[in-house]
Write an enzyme that holds these catalytic residues in place. Structure first.
Site, PDB file in Angstrom:
ATOM      1  N   MET A   1       0.834  -1.189   0.000  1.00 28.73           N
ATOM      2  CA  MET A   1       0.000   0.000   0.000  1.00 28.73           C
ATOM      3  C   MET A   1       0.877   1.251   0.000  1.00 28.73           C
ATOM      4  SD  MET A   1      -3.121   0.685   2.595  1.00 28.73           S
ATOM      5  CE  MET A   1      -4.597  -0.076   1.972  1.00 28.73           C
ATOM      6  N   CYS A   2       0.426   2.277  -0.677  1.00 29.18           N
ATOM      7  CA  CYS A   2       1.087   3.576  -0.654  1.00 29.18           C
ATOM      8  C   CYS A   2       0.009   4.620  -0.895  1.00 29.18           C
ATOM      9  CB  CYS A   2       2.126   3.702  -1.776  1.00 29.18           C
ATOM     10  SG  CYS A   2       3.633   2.742  -1.509  1.00 29.18           S
ATOM     11  N   GLY A   3       0.358   5.866  -0.690  1.00 23.12           N
ATOM     12  CA  GLY A   3      -0.593   6.935  -0.954  1.00 23.12           C
ATOM     13  C   GLY A   3      -0.035   7.877  -2.000  1.00 23.12           C
TER      14      GLY A   3
END
Lengths: 230, 298
Positions: free
Chosen positions: B1-3
């Site tokens: 996950m990353c933003g």
């Protein structure tokens, strides 16, 4: 009807959800308004009382997941997995819904006024879904039971490896998935469709403008000739 | 996950507060990416014959003023050095190849993050709040930006592995997702003379696009080649001196949401990063379709 207001700008979501998980007897018939959801995840999940919840804005992931009995209205859009594994009740998204809306839902009614993302109604197990707009690719993948109404178009691979769910599409289907085929709509199916259109605010739409799709039932049991289709 | 976050400010009056507008966007992506953060900030270009070089020092007490003085006296050319903590932007008219070689020779401990006329890059390890405070993101002024919060899943947590990645001048990319053929892409590209700085999968995507554009593709054609060759999940946000561009993989595995307003275009992985933008209620909020390229120009 008594109305309770919660503002997620000031009240932690966990407290709001815990309130909504309280004694069903004291919640029955109550109206709850949740303000400033601002895309928070897990808003109004796991409800199991006859309560009417309105989310005033955009919800994040898994909104109204696992819903039972309750009616949840999201006035904005919903993130991934809205009403996932719903058992009963009604979830109404007034905006658009992201991926996997209504995934594995067992019962109840999911209404999405706008478009739905990919994999809408994946592994549907008995709930009804009505999408006012279009759905993304791989929707109704392995859908087992329930009715799925799409007023707009469907993307690629609609109903791939479908079991006994019934799909009704008014627009175009980009492509059907393996073992999904067009069906002839009988009187009983037309009644199901007409009832769902009425319940979801589309009473003016004629059931005759839809095509029905379902399982060709060639992939129910493993057959070596079908190996390439898996 | 990353933003992922992106912001392009259409209303010139708001450009002086782009940093302030962006801060809640970046902080909103903390849960998606708590281990590193980065930001490519685009401003009006420097003079036509000048270039900006974003430099990063692993050690916090690097003497940037001394480097500036050394650069000017040794190369007999004017340069300005603006530093914030262990980061500095060196601006000079000396040609990029010479600057790179000089930095490499005299300051091999420094890392060159970007070269361009309008782009500065900041990236480091720490929570988004820590990184933003370290480099004073909230006081950035400019036209558009590309930001990232990282949750490492496939390579180490170091400043160099943080996003954005760059290729060429005034071009950057951030990525949410993972690529399963990053190593084979890398072997292929190294044969084409493309150099890598890390073992990060996003860098492979970045270098792949760099290679395609070197071979004459425009960005759209390069991304179409990317759809065929990048195996994995990705939402990619790219920035150039005049535009932002976004694509999602054909299976829509990684999220993105867009808000288009008369005053700005904002892009994020999730709505919670857009919720606090001014007048968001009147923005057109929508989810981008997979395998489609979205471009916004200044």
């Amino acid at each position: 009807m008594e109305t309770l207001k919660f503002d997620l700008d000031t009240k932690p979501l966990r407290e709001v959800n815990q309130f909504l998980h309280g004694d069903a007897g004291s919640l029955n018939g109550k109206k709850v308004v949740i303000e400033n959801p601002n895309g928070a995840h897990n808003v109004a999940v796991g409800l199991k009382a006859d309560v009417d919840v309105t989310i005033k804005g955009h919800a994040g992931y898994y909104a109204a997941g696992m819903n039972q009995i309750a009616k949840v209205t999201i006035e904005g859009s919903a993130g991934s997995g809205v009403a996932e594994n719903m058992m009963s009740g009604v979830v109404h998204v007034k905006g658009f819904a992201s991926n996997a809306a209504g995934a594995t839902a067992n019962g109840g009614l999911l209404i999405i006024d706008g478009d739905a993302g990919l994999r809408c109604g994946i592994a549907l197990k008995g709930a009804d879904i009505v999408v006012g707009g279009s759905v993304g690719s791989f929707s109704a993948f392995m859908a087992q039971a329930g009715n799925f109404v799409i007023l707009g178009d469907a993307g690629d691979g609609l109903g791939d490896s479908i079991y006994e769910a019934k799909l009704f599409v008014r627009g175009t289907v980009k492509s059907l998935g393996a073992d999904c085929e067009e069906k002839t709509m009988n009187a009983e199916d037309k009644q199901i469709l007409a009832d769902l259109l009425k319940k979801s605010g589309h009473a003016d739409v004629s059931p005759d403008s839809f095509k029905q799709y379902g399982s060709a039932r060639t992939l129910y049991h493993f057959h070596v000739d079908n190996a390439g289709a898996y | 996950m990353c933003g992922i976050v992106g912001l392009l400010v259409r209303n010139p009056k708001l450009r002086d507060s782009i940093g302030e507008l962006m801060m809640p966007m970046l902080i909103g992506m903390t849960e998606r990416g708590p281990d590193s953060a980065g930001m490519a900030m685009f401003t009006a270009p420097v003079a036509a014959d000048a270039r900006k070089f974003s430099l990063f020092s692993g050690a916090p007490d690097f003497n940037w003023a001394k480097l500036g003085h050394h650069f000017e006296t040794h190369l007999s050319i004017k340069a300005t050095v603006e530093s914030k903590a262990n980061h500095a932007v060196l601006t000079t008219t000396l040609e990029p190849a010479t600057v790179k070689a000089w930095v490499n020779e005299h300051y091999p401990q420094l890392h060159l993050l970007s070269v361009g006329q309008s782009m500065d890059i900041y990236k480091d390890i720490g929570t988004p709040q820590q990184v933003a405070d370290r480099y004073d993101f909230k006081n950035f002024k400019g036209t558009h930006l590309v930001g990232h919060t990282r949750m490492a899943t496939e390579s180490a947590v170091t400043p160099a592995h943080a996003h954005p990645f760059t290729a060429g001048e005034d071009w950057c990319l951030v990525h949410n997702g993972s690529l399963s053929n990053a190593h084979s892409l890398r072997r292929k590209l190294e044969k084409e003379g493309i150099n890598f700085e890390t073992d990060n999968d996003t860098e492979a995507a970045c270098r792949f696009l760099q290679w395609r554009m070197r071979e004459g593709d425009d960005l759209k054609t390069a991304l179409n080649h990317g759809f065929e060759e990048l195996d994995g999940f990705y939402t990619l946000l790219m920035g150039t001196s005049t535009e932002l561009a976004l694509v999602r993989d054909p299976y829509g595995c990684k999220p993105a949401i867009i808000a288009e307003h008369d005053d700005y275009v904002a892009i994020a992985s999730e709505f919670r990063s857009l919720a606090h933008l001014p007048d968001i209620k009147n923005a057109k909020v929508f989810e981008p379709s997979p395998k489609e390229m979205y471009v916004w120009k200044l």
